[in-house]
Design a protein around this motif. Structure first.
Motif, PDB file in Angstrom:
ATOM      1  N   ALA A  52       0.775  -1.234   0.000  1.00 41.56           N
ATOM      2  CA  ALA A  52       0.000   0.000   0.000  1.00 41.56           C
ATOM      3  C   ALA A  52       0.809   1.288   0.000  1.00 41.56           C
ATOM      4  N   HIS A  53       2.128   1.237  -0.004  1.00 39.98           N
ATOM      5  CA  HIS A  53       2.913   2.475   0.020  1.00 39.98           C
ATOM      6  C   HIS A  53       2.602   3.354  -1.184  1.00 39.98           C
ATOM      7  N   PHE A  54       2.725   4.672  -1.010  1.00 39.91           N
ATOM      8  CA  PHE A  54       2.289   5.630  -2.026  1.00 39.91           C
ATOM      9  C   PHE A  54       2.974   5.433  -3.370  1.00 39.91           C
ATOM     10  N   ASP A  55       4.242   4.996  -3.354  1.00 41.68           N
ATOM     11  CA  ASP A  55       4.975   4.850  -4.607  1.00 41.68           C
ATOM     12  C   ASP A  55       4.618   3.562  -5.341  1.00 41.68           C
ATOM     13  N   HIS A  56       3.609   2.872  -4.857  1.00 42.93           N
ATOM     14  CA  HIS A  56       3.075   1.685  -5.517  1.00 42.93           C
ATOM     15  C   HIS A  56       1.559   1.794  -5.693  1.00 42.93           C
ATOM     16  N   ALA A  57       0.914   2.417  -4.721  1.00 40.28           N
ATOM     17  CA  ALA A  57      -0.552   2.445  -4.709  1.00 40.28           C
ATOM     18  C   ALA A  57      -1.138   3.850  -4.705  1.00 40.28           C
ATOM     19  N   GLY A  58      -0.303   4.857  -4.944  1.00 41.26           N
ATOM     20  CA  GLY A  58      -0.778   6.233  -4.830  1.00 41.26           C
ATOM     21  C   GLY A  58      -1.886   6.602  -5.791  1.00 41.26           C
ATOM     22  N   ASP A  59      -2.015   5.891  -6.905  1.00 43.94           N
ATOM     23  CA  ASP A  59      -3.060   6.198  -7.884  1.00 43.94           C
ATOM     24  C   ASP A  59      -4.263   5.262  -7.776  1.00 43.94           C
ATOM     25  N   LEU A  60      -4.244   4.405  -6.802  1.00 47.02           N
ATOM     26  CA  LEU A  60      -5.394   3.543  -6.564  1.00 47.02           C
ATOM     27  C   LEU A  60      -6.206   4.131  -5.419  1.00 47.02           C
ATOM     28  N   PRO A  61      -7.533   4.025  -5.430  1.00 45.33           N
ATOM     29  CA  PRO A  61      -8.326   3.307  -6.429  1.00 45.33           C
ATOM     30  C   PRO A  61      -8.772   4.141  -7.624  1.00 45.33           C
ATOM     31  N   ARG A  62      -8.225   5.357  -7.774  1.00 45.62           N
ATOM     32  CA  ARG A  62      -8.618   6.198  -8.911  1.00 45.62           C
ATOM     33  C   ARG A  62      -8.463   5.458 -10.235  1.00 45.62           C
ATOM     34  N   LEU A  63      -7.331   4.791 -10.426  1.00 45.22           N
ATOM     35  CA  LEU A  63      -7.097   4.095 -11.682  1.00 45.22           C
ATOM     36  C   LEU A  63      -8.099   2.970 -11.905  1.00 45.22           C
ATOM     37  N   LEU A  77      -6.296  -5.697   2.237  1.00 44.02           N
ATOM     38  CA  LEU A  77      -6.247  -4.417   1.541  1.00 44.02           C
ATOM     39  C   LEU A  77      -7.336  -4.335   0.481  1.00 44.02           C
ATOM     40  N   MET A  78      -7.544  -5.413  -0.248  1.00 47.08           N
ATOM     41  CA  MET A  78      -8.600  -5.428  -1.258  1.00 47.08           C
ATOM     42  C   MET A  78      -9.976  -5.245  -0.614  1.00 47.08           C
ATOM     43  N   SER A  79     -10.205  -5.892   0.499  1.00 47.14           N
ATOM     44  CA  SER A  79     -11.492  -5.760   1.199  1.00 47.14           C
ATOM     45  C   SER A  79     -11.713  -4.332   1.674  1.00 47.14           C
ATOM     46  N   TYR A  80     -10.644  -3.701   2.158  1.00 50.60           N
ATOM     47  CA  TYR A  80     -10.725  -2.315   2.626  1.00 50.60           C
ATOM     48  C   TYR A  80     -11.158  -1.395   1.490  1.00 50.60           C
ATOM     49  N   TRP A  81     -10.507  -1.533   0.330  1.00 52.06           N
ATOM     50  CA  TRP A  81     -10.842  -0.671  -0.797  1.00 52.06           C
ATOM     51  C   TRP A  81     -12.208  -0.987  -1.389  1.00 52.06           C
ATOM     52  N   GLU A  82     -12.566  -2.247  -1.404  1.00 50.02           N
ATOM     53  CA  GLU A  82     -13.879  -2.605  -1.931  1.00 50.02           C
ATOM     54  C   GLU A  82     -14.982  -1.980  -1.086  1.00 50.02           C
ATOM     55  N   GLU A  83     -14.781  -1.991   0.234  1.00 52.79           N
ATOM     56  CA  GLU A  83     -15.789  -1.442   1.146  1.00 52.79           C
ATOM     57  C   GLU A  83     -15.815   0.084   1.144  1.00 52.79           C
TER      58      GLU A  83
END
Length: 231
Positions: A52-63, A77-83
């Motif tokens: 989840a660090h910004f330099d890997h996930a900074g554009d998610l979930p926008r993308l 992490l997937m469950s967190y974003w899905e919810e």
């Protein structure tokens, strides 16, 4: 198969009729020009995330919303974003394998950390860091994610025998070139190694020369941003 470096630890992998974006960091990525963002992500079918660090996930979930594609990654992490974001996800865990319809993806262990900004309450830490074994088109690619050398790598090779390694090599936050070379020589039998997570910032290693010299029998390819490597 085409492997295209998007700078830092971000890749575009075209395999088995799929277009997998691996840790796609666009906004603020100093190695990827703004005009390169659209072609970098065009036609994507899935997003794979190592942590989840910004330099890997900074554009998610926008993308994920913009592209309308599922994000594949660690269950918590997937469950967190899905919810919280309502995006489509494929959540699984270390040792598990998912069939993406053109490539088989197995999640493997990594040794790092995983968090995202949490404001005054401190960082959120949903899930843990991981790497992937991606099998398709007669090849198996080991995507190390951010990690140090670990004895688990012998198990990875025994079970998956990857012929291509995409390895973090920049040091400071991950293993450096010397440690990545040790991992490749000690635990794997790669035919091709592609270094990443380097050059981005001055604090990271700027050259793969140490890796190249240490692996004379391996095709070490220093990737160029937005230049496909065909295998």
């Amino acid at each position: 198969m085409k492997i295209t470096w998007l700078g830092h630890a971000s890749f575009r992998l075209e395999i088995g009729g799929l277009v997998l974006l691996i840790d796609p960091w666009l906004t603020g990525n100093p190695m990827l020009e703004p005009e390169q963002h659209k072609p970098a992500i065009g036609g994507a079918t899935h997003i794979l995330l190592t942590h989840a660090h910004f330099d890997h996930a900074g554009d998610l979930p926008r993308l994920a919303k913009e592209l309308g594609v599922p994000v594949v990654g660690q269950y918590d992490l997937m469950s967190y974003w899905e919810e919280t974001e309502g995006i489509e996800t494929v959540g699984f865990n270390k040792g598990g394998t998912v069939d993406l319809g053109g490539a088989m993806v197995t999640m493997v262990h990594a040794v790092h950390s995983s968090s995202m900004g949490g404001g005054t309450g401190g960082p959120n830490v949903p899930g843990t860091e991981c790497g992937y074994m991606i099998a398709g088109e007669g090849h198996t690619i080991y995507v190390s994610g951010d990690t140090d050398v670990m004895a688990d790598m012998k198990v990875f090779n025994d079970l998956h025998a990857p012929d291509i390694g995409i390895l973090c090599t920049g040091g400071h936050f991950t293993m450096d070139m010397r440690r990545a070379a040790y991992a490749a020589k000690t635990f794997f039998d790669f035919k091709t190694v592609i270094p990443c997570h380097y050059k981005t910032f001055p604090i990271l290693e700027q050259s793969a020369e140490t890796l190249i010299k240490a692996l004379p029998d391996v095709d070490v390819i220093e990737p160029q941003v937005m230049t496909p490597i065909e295998i």
